[in-house]
Motif scaffolding. Structure first.
Motif, PDB file in Angstrom:
ATOM      1  N   ALA A   1      56.594  -7.013  24.570  1.00  0.00           N
ATOM      2  CA  ALA A   1      57.153  -6.787  23.237  1.00  0.00           C
ATOM      3  C   ALA A   1      56.773  -7.922  22.285  1.00  0.00           C
ATOM      4  O   ALA A   1      56.630  -9.081  22.696  1.00  0.00           O
ATOM      5  CB  ALA A   1      58.674  -6.672  23.323  1.00  0.00           C
TER       6      ALA A   1
ATOM      7  N   ASP B   1      57.625  -2.832  22.482  1.00  0.00           N
ATOM      8  CA  ASP B   1      58.625  -2.482  21.476  1.00  0.00           C
ATOM      9  C   ASP B   1      58.013  -1.626  20.366  1.00  0.00           C
ATOM     10  O   ASP B   1      58.699  -0.794  19.774  1.00  0.00           O
ATOM     11  CB  ASP B   1      59.297  -3.734  20.890  1.00  0.00           C
ATOM     12  CG  ASP B   1      58.317  -4.777  20.376  1.00  0.00           C
ATOM     13  OD1 ASP B   1      57.106  -4.631  20.647  1.00  0.00           O
ATOM     14  OD2 ASP B   1      58.757  -5.744  19.729  1.00  0.00           O
TER      15      ASP B   1
ATOM     16  N   ASN C   1      59.987   1.763  19.817  1.00  0.00           N
ATOM     17  CA  ASN C   1      60.722   1.857  18.560  1.00  0.00           C
ATOM     18  C   ASN C   1      60.420   3.174  17.848  1.00  0.00           C
ATOM     19  O   ASN C   1      59.368   3.778  18.034  1.00  0.00           O
ATOM     20  CB  ASN C   1      60.360   0.705  17.629  1.00  0.00           C
ATOM     21  CG  ASN C   1      60.959  -0.614  18.092  1.00  0.00           C
ATOM     22  OD1 ASN C   1      61.807  -0.641  18.981  1.00  0.00           O
ATOM     23  ND2 ASN C   1      60.498  -1.712  17.503  1.00  0.00           N
TER      24      ASN C   1
END
Length: 573
Positions: A123, A183, A187
């Motif tokens: 991430a 991420d 996301n």
């Protein structure tokens, strides 16, 4: 005091929550961009960094073919591009997942094969903190790709996937790499904030003919040439220019040689098809046209072309034209489009009767070379001569068979004998000389063309590198006819060692065990058979064909027979 109806509605209007905007995750944006490019399958090995891409692929109807090693995934994406004319795609996890795929990307780079490798990454909020499997992937991939980048924001995911595909076609095709942090994939962003390029609207045509004056100049050279030859290289197939190449050689009456993926452009027996007389043809031609193949080691860096001949080169990459050898004329653009334009410009300017003597001269050389080799090709010797094995494979191929060669010395033998019957029916690693491409190329070819037969010849050393994915072929029910030319040696290297250091040191680091690959195939659920007598090769392959299973015919070949290219060590000269 009681509220009025209008007052009650006003309160409701104030207190009712706003509807949430529709959102989409990074992994689903990847899948949408792949779908827009026409990707219908990804080759992958799972990892926690990339699983949201799988979820997106399910929603977009993109198949997920999972393999046992990331190198196989990358090779399969390369092979899929070669088979379909569309870019291939492999998806691997971070760190060792990406480094395992490096060889497949490098092979595609040297072979000019368009594919996208997507790699995971830790991430962004863990950047430089030592997250699981964190490595500088982009730095590693930059020298062996046409484009390598990190996706910085979820809203940019699809846009950058499309950008990577566009870069695959910048000049000669090649691979791209995208690193997508975990991420960014996991996301979600509002749909309206995500950039999703529309299909067919984010890259232009690559069918350029370059400078029209050069097209006219080549047409003029061909009209006046008495002894022209053309070498059709891999880019003829990559550009899907086979039909234009066929029309060119027939209308302009030019003898044609083929290498790499262009093999099969003309079928065996075509009067314009030549193969064994190439050196004689080059040495005696007054005009040599090289199409879509560089002056690399396979061409002696251009030194195998005589100084007195007029040499013309056509290539998709400006940097390749005139590299390592001076040329008389260079054309940069799409090989198929250029050949079609030259054919049109040459209309009525070439008389076929003028070249009858030249064709007869080349055909005599071709026949003499074939007759010289024929006794070994039909040899009943035991152990089996590799030329006899190649002969049996060539006899076995049908009009629709796709042939894949994966190995060193054994595949060098087959290159002089095995003749594919149509364009796109030959696959080999290309100029990187990577062994281990066979099983992944079978996977790609059979998945792309399930109704066509795939026949693969492996060296025993080559098969060992990626052979465990034979199980993937069983699992996905992808039958093929596989043949292992087994001499328990890395013979292409062994010959050079013995020549350089003597026989007493010729077996250092190149000798393998006597592995029964037929039993390996049966263990994994396929068909296997062992052959020690040359007369049994054809029947064994026929039984493999009829089994309807992935197969391996383990053929014990003479370990002391070497291909001419191996004995001349031409790959190092």
């Amino acid at each position: 005091m009681a509220q009025t109806v209008s007052e009650s509605n006003a309160v409701a209007a104030v207190t009712e929550p706003e509807p949430k905007p529709e959102t989409i995750s990074g992994g689903h944006l990847v899948a949408k961009a792949l779908k827009a490019e026409g990707i219908d399958v990804i080759f992958t090995l799972c990892g926690g960094h990339i699983i949201d891409i799988y979820d997106g692929c399910v929603d977009e109807g993109i198949a997920v073919v999972d393999v046992r090693h990331e190198q196989v995934a990358a090779h399969a994406a390369d092979g899929y591009a070669r088979m379909t004319g569309k870019p291939g795609c492999a998806v691997v996890t971070a760190g060792p997942g990406t480094t395992d795929a490096v060889t497949g990307v490098a092979n595609a780079f040297r072979a000019e094969s368009p594919m996208l490798l997507i790699g995971g990454q830790g991430a962004l909020n863990q950047h430089k903190m030592g997250s699981l499997q964190d490595l500088p992937h982009v730095d590693m991939m930059t020298p062996i790709t046409k484009f390598a980048a990190t996706v910085p924001h979820t809203a940019r995911v699809a846009d950058m996937v499309s950008m990577a595909f566009r870069e695959c076609y910048n000049g000669a095709p090649g691979p791209s790499f995208l690193e997508i942090p975990r991420d960014i994939l996991d996301n979600s962003v509002p749909v309206e904030s995500a950039t999703v390029p529309e299909q067919g609207r984010y890259r232009g045509s690559t069918k350029s003919i370059g400078d029209p004056a050069n097209v006219e100049a080549l047409a003029d050279l061909l009209a006046h040439a008495e002894k022209p030859v053309v070498l059709l290289g891999t880019q003829v197939w990559t550009s899907r220019g086979s039909d234009a190449a066929i029309e060119f050689v027939r209308q302009l009456d030019v003898p044609a040689y083929m290498n790499g993926s262009a093999r099969g452009t003309l079928p065996p027996g075509d009067p314009h098809h030549f193969h064994l007389s190439r050196r004689y043809g080059f040495n005696n031609a007054d005009l040599i046209l090289i199409v879509g193949t560089p002056f690399d080691f396979r061409m002696g860096y251009g030194r195998r072309l005589p100084k007195g001949a007029t040499v013309v080169q056509i290539d998709m990459d400006y940097r390749t034209v005139g590299k390592n050898r001076d040329i008389d004329l260079g054309l940069v653009g799409d090989p198929g489009a250029i050949l079609a334009a030259v054919t049109q410009a040459s209309s009525g300017r070439v008389r076929k009767t003028d070249r009858k003597a030249w064709f007869a001269e080349l055909r005599a050389e071709e026949d003499a070379a074939y007759q010289k080799r024929l006794p070994r090709q039909l040899s009943d010797a035991n152990p089996i001569h590799p030329l006899r094995l190649a002969h049996e494979i060539n006899e076995f191929l049908t009009e629709d068979s796709i042939y894949i060669g994966d190995g060193g010395d054994i595949v060098t033998f087959s290159g002089g004998v095995v003749q594919p019957k149509a364009p796109g029916h030959w696959m080999d690693p290309g100029p990187l000389g990577t062994i281990g491409v066979g099983i992944p190329f079978v996977l790609a070819a059979k998945y792309a063309r399930p109704d066509q037969e795939v026949v693969a010849l492996f060296g025993d050393g080559a098969f060992s590198l990626t052979g465990w994915d034979f199980e993937t072929l069983v699992r996905f029910n992808l039958p093929f006819v596989g043949v292992v030319g087994n001499n328990s040696s890395m013979n292409q290297i062994r010959y050079g060692q013995e020549a350089k250091y003597g026989k007493d040191r010729g077996r250092i680091g190149n000798t393998l065990g006597d592995v029964k690959y037929d039993e390996f195939a049966r263990m994994l659920g396929g068909y296997g058979e062992e052959v020690r007598d040359p007369k049994d090769i054809g029947p064994a392959m026929q039984r493999a064909r009829e089994s309807g299973l992935p197969s391996l015919i383990n053929v014990w070949v003479d370990p002391d027979a070497y291909a001419p290219g191996t004995m001349n060590q031409t790959m190092y000269k």
